[in-house]
Design a protein around this motif. Structure first.
Motif: not given
Length: 107
Positions: A44-71
């Motif tokens: 999981a990752i977040v985007a933060t503004d200059a004050a450190g507030a979370v303004v965006g998110t993104g997550l991803w999950w690997p399924y082995g070494s060849n496939v993954g999903s994100l959401g």
């Protein structure tokens, strides 16, 4: 505000409350416990503004070494159109490497 004003970093446990607030802002049904589970199951990752507030998110999950999903790519409604979503997607795809990625998305 240009995209350089926003940082991208790994989501910390302390970010769960702000991530949950973002999902509520876009009317997604995720509960704080859903965020914790999905974060623990993948990356999981977040985007933060200059004050450190979370303004965006993104997550991803690997399924082995060849496939993954994100959401759970969310940008605060008042920050959409600033390129934050693009930066989140670029960071996820870079971290996923050569995997074929499947996007879980809403209309």
């Amino acid at each position: 505000m240009g995209t350089a004003a926003y940082g991208i970093r790994a989501m910390a446990e302390d970010d769960i409350g702000q991530a949950h607030a973002l999902s509520q802002a876009v009317r997604w049904p995720h509960r704080p416990e859903d965020w914790r589970l999905l974060r623990a199951a993948g990356h999981a990752i977040v985007a933060t503004d200059a004050a450190g507030a979370v303004v965006g998110t993104g997550l991803w999950w690997p399924y082995g070494s060849n496939v993954g999903s994100l959401g759970l790519v969310i940008v605060a409604p008042d920050r959409q159109g600033a390129g934050i979503g693009r930066r989140l997607m670029d960071a996820i795809l870079a971290a996923a490497g050569e995997r074929t990625m499947l996007l879980n998305a809403t209309v």
